[in-house]
Design an enzyme around this catalytic site. Structure first.
Site, PDB file in Angstrom:
ATOM      1  CG  HIS A 129     -26.106 -19.279 -17.814  1.00 29.47           C
ATOM      2  ND1 HIS A 129     -26.910 -19.668 -16.774  1.00 29.47           N
ATOM      3  CD2 HIS A 129     -26.881 -18.512 -18.621  1.00 29.47           C
ATOM      4  CE1 HIS A 129     -28.120 -19.155 -16.943  1.00 29.47           C
ATOM      5  NE2 HIS A 129     -28.131 -18.453 -18.054  1.00 29.47           N
ATOM      6  CG  ASP A 204     -24.275 -24.768 -19.379  1.00 31.77           C
ATOM      7  OD1 ASP A 204     -25.076 -25.215 -20.220  1.00 31.77           O
ATOM      8  OD2 ASP A 204     -24.401 -23.659 -18.827  1.00 31.77           O
ATOM      9  CD  GLN A 207     -26.946 -20.612 -25.443  1.00 33.32           C
ATOM     10  OE1 GLN A 207     -27.275 -20.812 -26.613  1.00 33.32           O
ATOM     11  NE2 GLN A 207     -27.675 -19.873 -24.629  1.00 33.32           N
ATOM     12  CE  LYS A 230     -30.624 -21.785 -23.035  1.00 36.21           C
ATOM     13  NZ  LYS A 230     -31.029 -20.385 -22.991  1.00 36.21           N
ATOM     14  CB  CYS A 369     -27.604 -15.543 -16.744  1.00 36.61           C
ATOM     15  SG  CYS A 369     -29.338 -15.153 -16.647  1.00 36.61           S
TER      16      CYS A 369
HETATM   17  N1  C6P Z   1     -29.357 -18.743 -21.206  1.00 31.42           N
HETATM   18  C1  C6P Z   1     -29.648 -16.662 -22.366  1.00 31.42           C
HETATM   19  O1  C6P Z   1     -30.312 -15.724 -22.803  1.00 31.42           O
HETATM   20  P1  C6P Z   1     -32.321 -22.806 -18.672  1.00 31.42           P
HETATM   21  O2  C6P Z   1     -32.870 -21.518 -18.201  1.00 31.42           O
HETATM   22  O3  C6P Z   1     -32.111 -23.777 -17.535  1.00 31.42           O
HETATM   23  O4  C6P Z   1     -33.068 -23.381 -19.823  1.00 31.42           O
HETATM   24  O5  C6P Z   1     -30.886 -22.479 -19.285  1.00 31.42           O
HETATM   25  C2  C6P Z   1     -29.917 -21.947 -18.464  1.00 31.42           C
HETATM   26  C3  C6P Z   1     -28.655 -21.742 -19.226  1.00 31.42           C
HETATM   27  C4  C6P Z   1     -27.562 -22.490 -18.881  1.00 31.42           C
HETATM   28  N2  C6P Z   1     -26.413 -22.371 -19.550  1.00 31.42           N
HETATM   29  C5  C6P Z   1     -26.277 -21.546 -20.588  1.00 31.42           C
HETATM   30  C6  C6P Z   1     -24.971 -21.481 -21.300  1.00 31.42           C
HETATM   31  C7  C6P Z   1     -27.349 -20.751 -20.979  1.00 31.42           C
HETATM   32  O6  C6P Z   1     -27.208 -19.930 -22.009  1.00 31.42           O
HETATM   33  C8  C6P Z   1     -28.566 -20.837 -20.272  1.00 31.42           C
HETATM   34  C9  C6P Z   1     -29.730 -19.954 -20.622  1.00 31.42           C
HETATM   35  C10 C6P Z   1     -30.349 -17.792 -21.665  1.00 31.42           C
HETATM   36  O7  C6P Z   1     -28.430 -16.714 -22.518  1.00 31.42           O
HETATM   37  C11 C6P Z   1     -31.244 -17.312 -20.586  1.00 31.42           C
HETATM   38  S1  C6P Z   1     -30.365 -16.591 -19.251  1.00 31.42           S
END
Ligand code: C6P
Length: 411
Positions: A129, A204, A207, A230, A369
């Protein structure tokens, strides 16, 4: 409905905890298939936050009065829940931040920017991401270090042979679960590979934390980044876990209140962990909500959630795979979380999402993203359906019917 595997979850009982799912759109019940973007919140989380605001809200670590102590206990109680949730050795290693993006930037700035130099190499996988890609690319460019991408195969696994000859690798950035392909990575293997080279592994876990059991001591990574929103928690809170020895060596990221020990006219010394990385007023009610979300997930059972998602992914791959012109991406169901990325001949992903919306089916369209991944696939955009503990197989049936309808309409 032909789900052969599990679901051991009582999904109807779980759904009763999520008021938002009771709604209809266009006269049809909401099929929320975008939980990878953000999850919905159970009543237990909403009520914990309301009760906290009504009885215990105050600033923390500051007021010498009973209410302030109660609020501090709320925040620190949540930290202990997070610690236990990821099996961290110490609460000092849990830093509250706004979200995974902020956690990863914290490491990039406070660790990467301070230490990288020309000749060093920073690696990020092609699956990342942007939040675990762009900060590393940026600090590498700022410091003169080399930024290299680890290619992945069709299942989303990093091809380490392609970068095995690189020397001076200092940082490896990798996701535990891909938000696009759903791939669950082999993190212990990657951690061993990074450590053999004297590099750290920054994971990361945005997910991963909602869907699979995480044990930072078994994973072997050096940092993990998580977003609360999430995993049934509120927005505005996430956490970074890092090894004590690394956090101790690092300079702070944000400067200001709460993170200081002594402020002199010319220089300042830093507070102990975790305060050193928690400048400013803490997201107290959000932390309480995150703690309630962890209680909720633990009560349902992470293992049951993971099994439910594997079953849903398998079912989705089956029913979507029967649609002519359907292209599905990623690994087999047993190697993925409840995420299915697809593309249908002749239907632009944004048209697909809009047509599905007419039937109250919410999915994501776009690059997710993950532009490096989409570039590899040579696609500008795809569709993605993502599932969680409240997802029903019937909703996947509706998705498949909606996709067929979109094909007819656009065909
Ligand atoms: N992915 C998706 O629709 P934040 O925005 O900081 O809470 O999360 C960022 C982020 C980082 N790593 C991974 C693997 C993610 O999936 C995400 C957020 C959302 O896939 C929004 S782009």
């Amino acid at each position: 409905m032909a789900v052969s595997e599990v679901p051991t979850l009582d999904v109807q009982r779980i759904r009763a905890d999520f008021p938002i799912l009771e709604q209809t759109f266009n006269g049809k019940p909401l099929a929320y298939l975008n939980s990878a973007a953000t999850s919905q919140k159970p009543r237990q989380v909403l009520e914990a936050m309301t009760a906290f605001y009504e009885t215990s809200y105050s600033n923390v670590h500051r007021g010498v009065y009973a209410l302030g102590e109660r609020a501090t206990a709320g925040l620190e109680g949540a930290r202990e829940k997070v610690r236990a949730f990821v099996n961290a050795p110490s609460e000092r290693e849990i830093i509250f931040v706004r979200n995974a993006t902020e956690a990863l930037n914290l490491v990039a700035y406070a660790y990467g920017l301070a230490r990288l130099k020309p000749g060093d190499v920073v690696l990020a996988t092609e699956l990342e991401h942007h939040s675990n890609f762009v900060p590393w690319q940026y600090v590498a460019n700022r410091t003169g270090a080399e930024f290299r991408v680890i290619p992945i195969d069709d299942a989303g696994d990093p091809q380490l042979d392609a970068v095995a000859d690189l020397e001076n690798v200092k940082i490896v950035a990798a996701t535990i679960v891909s938000n696009a392909l759903g791939t669950i990575g082999d993190i212990p293997k990657l951690a061993a590979w990074a450590h053999e080279r004297g590099a750290i592994l920054v994971c990361d876990a945005a997910q991963a934390a909602p869907h699979i059991r995480l044990d930072v001591q078994a994973l072997g990574a050096d940092f993990i980044a998580v977003s609360g929103h999430k995993m049934c928690g509120p927005s505005g809170i996430g956490f970074l876990w890092g090894r004590t020895e690394l956090l101790l060596e690092m300079e702070p990221f944000l400067l200001g209140g709460h993170m200081i020990r002594h402020v002199g006219d010319q220089t300042t010394t830093w507070a102990e962990l975790p305060a050193k990385f928690e400048a400013g007023t803490s997201p107290v009610a959000e932390a309480v909500g995150l703690g309630a979300a962890i209680d909720y997930l633990e009560e349902v059972g992470l293992e049951a959630i993971e099994a439910h998602e594997h079953a849903l992914a398998a079912y989705a791959l089956d029913v979507l795979g029967e649609i002519p012109g359907m292209k599905l991406y990623g690994p087999p169901a047993e190697r993925r979380a409840g995420i299915v990325m697809f593309d249908v001949d002749g239907v632009h992903p944004h048209d697909m999402a809009q047509i599905l919306d007419l039937d109250a089916i919410a999915i994501r369209a776009g690059h997710h993203c993950c532009q490096p991944l989409l570039r590899k696939l040579d696609l500008p955009a795809t569709n993605r359906a993502s599932f969680y503990l409240y997802t029903l197989p019937e909703e996947i049936d509706r998705l498949a019917a909606g996709v067929r309808k979109a094909k007819e309409l656009m065909g």
